[in-house]
Design an enzyme around this catalytic site. Structure first.
Site, PDB file in Angstrom:
ATOM      1  N   PRO A 149       1.365  17.699  -2.744  1.00 56.73           N
ATOM      2  CA  PRO A 149       0.679  16.446  -3.345  1.00 56.73           C
ATOM      3  C   PRO A 149       0.693  15.307  -2.586  1.00 56.73           C
ATOM      4  O   PRO A 149       1.150  14.179  -2.847  1.00 56.73           O
ATOM      5  CB  PRO A 149       1.538  16.382  -4.597  1.00 56.73           C
ATOM      6  CG  PRO A 149       2.866  16.768  -4.308  1.00 56.73           C
ATOM      7  CD  PRO A 149       2.426  18.077  -3.392  1.00 56.73           C
ATOM      8  N   CYS A 150       0.067  15.149  -1.433  1.00 57.80           N
ATOM      9  CA  CYS A 150      -0.071  13.948  -0.608  1.00 57.80           C
ATOM     10  C   CYS A 150      -0.782  12.957  -1.333  1.00 57.80           C
ATOM     11  O   CYS A 150      -0.691  11.617  -0.867  1.00 57.80           O
ATOM     12  CB  CYS A 150      -0.797  14.433   0.814  1.00 57.80           C
ATOM     13  SG  CYS A 150      -2.592  15.082   0.463  1.00 57.80           S
TER      14      CYS A 150
END
Length: 185
Positions: A149-150
């Site tokens: 989850p950047c």
């Protein structure tokens, strides 16, 4: 190593495109796990991504929505429906290495759904204080966005920072997770 092979004894590389709340996503997997998620997977983006994956792995990507990708499709669908908060997919990390892989693994395991972390804090977590810009580079090279989850990495002053899928996509993902308010229209 659990690598599936095709009928010719070569490693398998399967792909599909799935619809999502943030547009079409190209998913690709090897026998080791999900290896790539590509935003905005219209035909030109898809062709370029598949060519690059084929060259990287030395095999022709095969379109399939079952087999290697069935669980990824199921989990992403549940995530966008608000029913999944933690991915349990096997991941193939072969498209990242070194510092980038270290940062991405920390992000995947250490920043929960609905939370955010600053670039500098993530750098500290991997033992490299002062490497906030390098963390930004790692986010930009993330081959597995959404799953790794950047979108949960933000600037220390509360700004959204950059995002390979575009800032509107980042806003939508953070709204889905309850970090930002949902758009009014």
């Amino acid at each position: 190593m659990n690598t599936r092979v095709n009928t010719y004894g070569q490693p398998s590389l399967e792909w599909t495109v799935v619809g999502s709340d943030i547009g079409p996503l190209l998913l690709a997997a090897t026998g080791r796990g999900l290896v790539s998620v590509v935003f905005h997977a219209d035909v030109p983006v898809r062709r370029r991504a598949l060519r690059q994956l084929g060259e990287r792995f030395g095999v022709e990507p095969v379109e399939s929505s079952s087999g290697l990708l069935a669980e990824a499709i199921r989990e992403l669908s549940a995530y966008f429906a608000g029913e999944l908060r933690e991915f349990g997919l096997p991941l193939d990390w072969s498209l990242s290495g070194g510092f980038n892989r270290q940062v991405l693994r920390e992000l995947a395991t250490g920043v929960a759904y609905g939370a955010v972390v600053g670039y500098g804090e993530l750098a500290r977590r991997v033992g490299q204080p002062g490497a906030a810009q390098a963390v930004g580079v790692a986010m930009g090279s993330n081959p597995l966005p959404v799953v790794v989850p950047c979108h949960r990495v933000v600037e220390s002053d509360g700004g959204l920072g950059g995002f390979g899928g575009g800032l509107e996509t980042k806003r939508q993902l953070l709204a889905l997770e309850g970090v930002l308010p949902a758009p009014l229209f």
